[in-house]
Write a protein that holds these residues in place. Structure first.
Motif, PDB file in Angstrom:
ATOM      1  N   PHE A 141     -14.267  -3.682   6.595  1.00  0.00           N
ATOM      2  CA  PHE A 141     -12.943  -4.579   5.900  1.00  0.00           C
ATOM      3  C   PHE A 141     -12.633  -3.794   4.826  1.00  0.00           C
ATOM      4  O   PHE A 141     -13.061  -3.024   4.036  1.00  0.00           O
ATOM      5  CB  PHE A 141     -13.399  -6.024   5.727  1.00  0.00           C
ATOM      6  CG  PHE A 141     -12.232  -6.860   5.581  1.00  0.00           C
ATOM      7  CD1 PHE A 141     -11.344  -7.161   6.730  1.00  0.00           C
ATOM      8  CD2 PHE A 141     -11.770  -7.419   4.377  1.00  0.00           C
ATOM      9  CE1 PHE A 141     -10.494  -8.240   6.490  1.00  0.00           C
ATOM     10  CE2 PHE A 141     -10.608  -8.123   4.072  1.00  0.00           C
ATOM     11  CZ  PHE A 141     -10.028  -8.561   5.199  1.00  0.00           C
ATOM     12  N   TYR A 142     -11.146  -3.931   4.635  1.00  0.00           N
ATOM     13  CA  TYR A 142     -10.464  -3.474   3.199  1.00  0.00           C
ATOM     14  C   TYR A 142     -11.150  -3.822   1.986  1.00  0.00           C
ATOM     15  O   TYR A 142     -11.584  -5.202   1.925  1.00  0.00           O
ATOM     16  CB  TYR A 142      -9.324  -4.063   3.244  1.00  0.00           C
ATOM     17  CG  TYR A 142      -8.087  -3.506   4.195  1.00  0.00           C
ATOM     18  CD1 TYR A 142      -7.531  -2.456   4.149  1.00  0.00           C
ATOM     19  CD2 TYR A 142      -7.741  -4.363   5.195  1.00  0.00           C
ATOM     20  CE1 TYR A 142      -6.636  -1.871   5.072  1.00  0.00           C
ATOM     21  CE2 TYR A 142      -6.792  -3.857   6.174  1.00  0.00           C
ATOM     22  CZ  TYR A 142      -6.114  -2.751   5.826  1.00  0.00           C
ATOM     23  OH  TYR A 142      -5.191  -2.258   6.938  1.00  0.00           O
ATOM     24  N   LEU A 143     -11.317  -2.908   1.128  1.00  0.00           N
ATOM     25  CA  LEU A 143     -11.441  -3.456  -0.268  1.00  0.00           C
ATOM     26  C   LEU A 143     -10.024  -4.009  -0.664  1.00  0.00           C
ATOM     27  O   LEU A 143      -9.255  -3.237  -1.141  1.00  0.00           O
ATOM     28  CB  LEU A 143     -12.129  -2.434  -1.129  1.00  0.00           C
ATOM     29  CG  LEU A 143     -12.253  -2.845  -2.691  1.00  0.00           C
ATOM     30  CD1 LEU A 143     -13.498  -3.764  -2.718  1.00  0.00           C
ATOM     31  CD2 LEU A 143     -12.414  -1.665  -3.393  1.00  0.00           C
ATOM     32  N   LEU A 144      -9.897  -5.286  -0.851  1.00  0.00           N
ATOM     33  CA  LEU A 144      -8.669  -5.793  -1.007  1.00  0.00           C
ATOM     34  C   LEU A 144      -7.823  -5.456  -2.127  1.00  0.00           C
ATOM     35  O   LEU A 144      -6.645  -5.471  -2.370  1.00  0.00           O
ATOM     36  CB  LEU A 144      -8.597  -7.129  -0.845  1.00  0.00           C
ATOM     37  CG  LEU A 144      -8.761  -7.687   0.657  1.00  0.00           C
ATOM     38  CD1 LEU A 144      -9.377  -9.220   0.551  1.00  0.00           C
ATOM     39  CD2 LEU A 144      -7.666  -7.607   1.502  1.00  0.00           C
ATOM     40  N   ARG A 145      -8.465  -4.997  -3.348  1.00  0.00           N
ATOM     41  CA  ARG A 145      -8.040  -4.693  -4.548  1.00  0.00           C
ATOM     42  C   ARG A 145      -7.161  -3.442  -4.372  1.00  0.00           C
ATOM     43  O   ARG A 145      -6.241  -3.138  -5.328  1.00  0.00           O
ATOM     44  CB  ARG A 145      -9.044  -4.596  -5.547  1.00  0.00           C
ATOM     45  CG  ARG A 145     -10.260  -3.301  -5.268  1.00  0.00           C
ATOM     46  CD  ARG A 145     -10.892  -3.557  -6.426  1.00  0.00           C
ATOM     47  NE  ARG A 145     -10.840  -2.488  -7.355  1.00  0.00           N
ATOM     48  CZ  ARG A 145     -11.166  -2.263  -8.792  1.00  0.00           C
ATOM     49  NH1 ARG A 145     -12.079  -3.306  -9.120  1.00  0.00           N
ATOM     50  NH2 ARG A 145     -10.996  -1.467  -9.617  1.00  0.00           N
ATOM     51  N   ILE A 146      -7.237  -2.455  -3.198  1.00  0.00           N
ATOM     52  CA  ILE A 146      -6.543  -1.226  -3.313  1.00  0.00           C
ATOM     53  C   ILE A 146      -5.207  -1.538  -2.828  1.00  0.00           C
ATOM     54  O   ILE A 146      -4.260  -0.893  -2.747  1.00  0.00           O
ATOM     55  CB  ILE A 146      -7.073  -0.444  -2.311  1.00  0.00           C
ATOM     56  CG1 ILE A 146      -7.211  -0.827  -0.653  1.00  0.00           C
ATOM     57  CG2 ILE A 146      -8.862   0.028  -2.595  1.00  0.00           C
ATOM     58  CD1 ILE A 146      -7.682   0.330   0.036  1.00  0.00           C
ATOM     59  N   ILE A 147      -4.882  -2.915  -2.227  1.00  0.00           N
ATOM     60  CA  ILE A 147      -3.637  -3.004  -1.556  1.00  0.00           C
ATOM     61  C   ILE A 147      -2.559  -3.366  -2.599  1.00  0.00           C
ATOM     62  O   ILE A 147      -2.556  -4.038  -3.495  1.00  0.00           O
ATOM     63  CB  ILE A 147      -3.622  -4.327  -0.560  1.00  0.00           C
ATOM     64  CG1 ILE A 147      -4.819  -3.983   0.475  1.00  0.00           C
ATOM     65  CG2 ILE A 147      -2.332  -4.639  -0.132  1.00  0.00           C
ATOM     66  CD1 ILE A 147      -4.953  -5.276   1.535  1.00  0.00           C
ATOM     67  N   ASN A 148      -1.416  -2.520  -2.344  1.00  0.00           N
ATOM     68  CA  ASN A 148      -0.208  -2.113  -3.251  1.00  0.00           C
ATOM     69  C   ASN A 148      -0.587  -1.498  -4.477  1.00  0.00           C
ATOM     70  O   ASN A 148       0.122  -1.586  -5.490  1.00  0.00           O
ATOM     71  CB  ASN A 148       0.294  -3.735  -3.630  1.00  0.00           C
ATOM     72  CG  ASN A 148       0.993  -4.446  -2.346  1.00  0.00           C
ATOM     73  OD1 ASN A 148       1.458  -3.882  -1.637  1.00  0.00           O
ATOM     74  ND2 ASN A 148       0.433  -5.564  -2.164  1.00  0.00           N
ATOM     75  N   ARG A 149      -1.777  -0.938  -4.469  1.00  0.00           N
ATOM     76  CA  ARG A 149      -2.078   0.072  -5.761  1.00  0.00           C
ATOM     77  C   ARG A 149      -2.242   1.550  -5.292  1.00  0.00           C
ATOM     78  O   ARG A 149      -1.087   2.131  -5.140  1.00  0.00           O
ATOM     79  CB  ARG A 149      -3.186  -0.728  -6.343  1.00  0.00           C
ATOM     80  CG  ARG A 149      -3.590   0.472  -7.607  1.00  0.00           C
ATOM     81  CD  ARG A 149      -4.604  -0.283  -8.441  1.00  0.00           C
ATOM     82  NE  ARG A 149      -6.162  -0.698  -7.630  1.00  0.00           N
ATOM     83  CZ  ARG A 149      -7.003   0.245  -7.577  1.00  0.00           C
ATOM     84  NH1 ARG A 149      -6.741   1.456  -7.701  1.00  0.00           N
ATOM     85  NH2 ARG A 149      -7.911   0.102  -6.596  1.00  0.00           N
TER      86      ARG A 149
END
Length: 322
Positions: free
Chosen positions: A230-238
């Protein structure tokens, strides 16, 4: 009086359920046999390490192995002449500049990768390399016969699934290869074709996993999967800008972060013998965050960076493999 008794009994039943659920969440092997995988990978190279060499080329795979990767992640398609080729995209426009599909070309007619290719999960960063050729899955198997690999089946193609399964069998890789797909229909075909290959959660099964976790049913529920990716969600839009419009909403991403990044959930899965891989971590702070929340492995486009991080921050030793 009867109503009060009923309420008390209901409260008692709910209380017993909650206590049992919480206890089994911490001790899942009371109900479930722990999975025994043939590998334990903390260092996974995304597309062979697409930040340091051109993605999915043999040069990228060799470089990732040379710097210490423990697993290669890749996607596969079928060419017009029936070859299983490693590529993230079917349409070659992003990778090569040619608006053609892999499925419409023979392997020998595939164009070269661009000389300079943007890293999908690290916007504004590019990779280069001497090797710009597409590679056959079989050649990757030959080159790295004992290295675990995560193979994502990118299209609902029965012949592709059959050919991948045959290659895995031919090179005796069933214990160190993982079926991967976001689509439940594709995964069902993969499992049917070769049920001895471990497999990951699909998108639909991931949603079910969350439902079971938040309702307390997870400790009682059997799971066939061996890996959560799964995504490490903190990277999204960064570092990663998604195409999906809803993921560009800050509130949605924050909500998903709260729902999915649950250490207790990951810990439970690990105790059941599964592995949890978070991607794509291209900065040390993201690698640290992934391991801190309970990931057993981190996937990166920068295998050298990840190797250096693991040297400076050694993780607990992997469990014994039987």
């Amino acid at each position: 009086m009867e109503a009060l008794t009923g309420i008390l009994l209901l409260c008692l039943a709910v209380g017993v359920y909650i206590v049992c659920s919480l206890y089994l969440l911490q001790n899942p092997c009371i109900l479930h046999k722990k999975k025994q995988l043939g590998f334990h990978c903390r260092h996974i190279s995304h597309r062979g390490g697409s930040g340091e060499k051109i993605e999915n080329t043999m040069e990228a795979f060799k470089h990732a192995v040379d710097v210490g990767t423990e697993m290669l992640e890749m996607d596969v398609y079928l060419t017009l002449d029936g070859c299983v080729v490693v590529s993230h995209d079917n349409n070659l426009l992003r990778e090569t500049g040619y608006d053609k599909t892999i499925s419409s070309l023979r392997f020998q007619d595939l164009p070269l990768y661009k000389e300079r290719l943007e890293v999908t999960f690290y916007v504004g960063h590019y990779s280069t390399g001497k090797d710009r050729k597409f590679v056959l899955l079989e050649d990757v198997f030959k080159e790295f016969p004992k290295l675990p690999m995560l193979l994502e089946i990118k299209e609902n193609n029965d012949l592709l699934i059959q050919k991948v399964s045959c290659l895995v069998k031919e090179y005796r890789r069933e214990s160190i290869t993982v079926w991967a797909s976001e689509e439940s229909a594709v995964m069902a075909k993969c499992q049917k074709q070769n049920p001895s290959i471990p497999y990951m959660f699909t998108m639909r099964r991931g949603i079910l996993l969350l439902f079971l976790f938040y309702t307390g049913l997870l400790p009682f529920f059997p799971l066939g999967e061996s890996m959560l990716l799964f995504y490490l969600l903190r990277i999204i839009n960064r570092t990663y800008i998604p195409e999906e419009s809803y993921l560009k909403n800050r509130f949605v991403v924050c909500l998903l972060q709260k729902l999915f990044m649950r250490k207790s959930l990951f810990k439970h899965l690990v105790k059941r013998g599964m592995q949890v891989q978070l991607f794509v971590c291209n900065e040390e702070s993201d690698m640290e965050a992934a391991f801190a929340v309970g990931a057993t492995g981190v996937m990166s486009d920068y295998p050298t960076l990840l190797s250096n991080y693991l040297k400076k921050h050694p993780q607990p030793p992997p469990p014994a493999i039987y």
